[in-house]
Design a protein around this motif. Structure first.
Motif: not given
Length: 587
Positions: A283-296
């Motif tokens: 990904m050009m920008i890596q988008v991650v949904k964390t286990r807690s439901g937040g975003w990184e």
């Protein structure tokens, strides 16, 4: 010299020639038996008085692969030029017999004591043929027997030699730069072709005027050809964003910068279209949904790509696509599921807004930290008014300072909210609106895509059509031109340009640092636009440039009206239109 040494030299020459021929033949024109696409006319070849013939032809000449030789085109090999521009010549070697190796050299162009050194300013390119189909204006191919033909398009400026099959033609493209310090005058230079020991020559002429173009970095034309680094990674079969990936992309991007490209194409995910789910590392920008439901968010690949392009000199604008993609899919890596996934929702949806509010905040913070926020625009492609209304309201409601780049229909009620507006070719934007936008620093361009039969930049388009587009931008007082694909290659693109849309619709250059006739002709139109701008007296002439005479500027402005999509038709010669208009530019 003893016989052993002679034999050794002969073997070296033989094997070097053989290995070159093998690599060249193996790389280009791998379409099998050419007669499946192009039939030889024996009577035409019998009329050729020479076994091997060299001719000069015009830029718009679509040289047949083998149907007939080119013997006397009527072109005298003379080109009018400004200082600071590139000019092109096209020659053709026609041969009744197979030529294993042709080499081309260009002497210095001389005008009395003045010279334009060919070693520094002239480049020889061998033109190769690709299979294409007559799909001009086709956006989605149907079950229909489209005519398949061979068309000359690839230009290889790297190769030192080429080949010609029996009863076939090999076009040769010669590109010459006119240094700014050149004296005005008529320069002559000889081109020499060595075809398996047969020497052929032609004399070319450059008529250089006192006029001069600014350097590329000071030109005004806003060229926006969208780039696809993920497609290049797939084509070359390399790891995306690796050092090898960037090294392989560099020649094509340098070529793009030299043409005057202004914008860097980026994505919130992988590329503009994201046709399939890929690995998060790509990904050009890596988008991650964390286990807690937040975003990184990880911007490392985005930063690499932007810095790479800026280092090459492309740095006026960053356009980031993905906030409203054609498939309305928004991708992320879900830590809870340990996999890549996506959700789909319209731009009014609650999940959509929640996802993008977080993403835009993080993106804004990152851009401002890099000093890139002011040059970044959120890319939106071909949306109808209802969707565009919702998008503008959402984006500007969140932060009024976000810039928007939109390609599509012209909606007068939204133009003041769109920083970079590229309209469909047949859409009219009033000249007073363009001036108002320009005064605010906004950009207004137009684009062609799959549906315009002509003028356009398909493989089967008349080559001069690509040049005509620059003149159309000048006629409409627009800032430039946009095309949605510079390098969206298929695996067989070096010999077969066909796809599920019009041939050539998805790319303007070829892999391995190969240009195309279409791209070179488009560059001619960009330079012509700059000439028109100067002759019309728009802006202050740069230091050392010649200001236009008032009467010439008026003639140029009046002569632009013919470059209109609503007036163009198959019977009117775009080549003749440009020839007439160019005569005004050398005054």
């Amino acid at each position: 010299m003893n016989m052993k040494n002679i034999l050794a030299i002969c073997l070296i020459v033989f094997f070097s020639t053989a290995s070159w021929s093998q690599s060249a033949v193996g790389k280009f024109e791998k379409f099998g038996n050419p007669t499946a696409f192009s039939k030889v006319d024996p009577k035409q070849w019998q009329l050729l008085s020479k076994i091997i013939n060299l001719s000069v032809v015009g830029f718009n000449k679509r040289v047949p692969y083998n149907r007939c030789p080119i013997s006397d085109s009527g072109d005298d090999g003379t080109v009018k030029a400004w200082k600071g521009e590139y000019v092109n010549f096209q020659l053709v070697v026609s041969s009744k017999k197979k030529i294993k190796q042709i080499k081309v050299s260009v002497d210095n162009f001389s005008s009395g004591e003045n010279q334009i050194a060919s070693s520094e300013n002239a480049r020889v390119g061998f033109v190769y043929y690709v299979v294409c189909d007559n799909t001009r204006g086709v956006c989605k191919k149907k079950d229909y027997p489209y005519e398949n033909v061979l068309m000359p398009d690839i230009i290889d400026f790297k190769g030192t030699a080429s080949f010609v099959n029996a009863n076939a033609n090999r076009p040769v493209w010669i590109k010459v730069f006119i240094p700014l310090q050149s004296a005005a005058g008529t320069y002559k230079g000889q081109v020499t072709v060595n075809a398996d020991g047969v020497r052929l020559t032609k004399t070319l002429s450059l008529v250089v005027s006192e006029n001069a173009l600014p350097t590329v970095d000071k030109r005004n034309f806003f060229l926006d050809l969208w780039q696809y680094p993920m497609v290049e990674a797939d084509y070359y079969n390399v790891t995306p964003w690796s050092d090898k990936h960037f090294k392989l992309m560099e020649p094509a991007m340098v070529r793009l910068q030299n043409a005057g490209q202004k914008s860097i194409t980026t994505s919130f995910f992988w590329d503009v279209f994201n046709p399939r789910v890929r690995d998060i590392k790509e990904m050009m920008i890596q988008v991650v949904k964390t286990r807690s439901g937040g975003w990184e968010y990880n911007f490392e690949n985005f930063d690499k790509w932007v810095k790479f392009m800026m280092t090459l000199g492309i740095k006026d604008q960053i356009t980031c696509f993905g906030i409203a993609p054609l498939n309305y899919r928004y991708y992320f890596y879900d830590q809870a599921q340990s996999k890549m996934t996506y959700f789909s929702q319209g731009v009014d949806g609650a999940d959509y807004k929640k996802f993008w509010l977080s993403y835009l905040d993080a993106f804004e913070k990152h851009l401002k930290g890099k000093g890139w926020f002011e040059i970044t625009a959120l890319g939106i492609d071909e949306k109808e008014a209802d969707v565009l209304t919702a998008l503008i309201s959402f984006i500007k409601g969140h932060n009024k300072d976000w810039k928007i780049a939109f390609t599509g229909k012209y909606f007068p009620e939204y133009q003041s909210s769109i920083y970079n507006y590229s309209v469909i070719s047949n859409q009219l934007v009033p000249e007073n609106i363009i001036k108002e936008r320009s005064a605010k620093g906004f950009k207004t361009t137009f684009y062609t895509s799959c549906w315009e039969i002509f003028p356009n930049t398909f493989v089967m388009s008349d080559p001069i059509d690509a040049t005509w587009l620059g003149w159309n931008a000048a006629n409409r007082s627009m800032d430039g031109y946009l095309r949605y694909a510079y390098d969206y290659w298929g695996k067989s693109v070096l010999f077969d340009s066909r796809s599920d849309v019009a041939a050539g619709d998805r790319f303007l250059v070829y892999p391995d640092n190969n240009s195309s006739i279409r791209f070179e002709m488009l560059c001619d139109g960009v330079e012509d636009y700059e000439k028109v701008r100067q002759k019309k007296g728009i802006g202050m002439p740069a230091v050392g440039l010649r200001a236009a005479k008032d009467d010439v500027g008026i003639k140029v402005k009046d002569g632009l009206s013919i470059f209109d999509f609503k007036k163009v038709n198959a019977q009117k010669s775009r080549e003749q239109q440009i020839k007439i208009a160019r005569d005004l530019l050398v005054q």
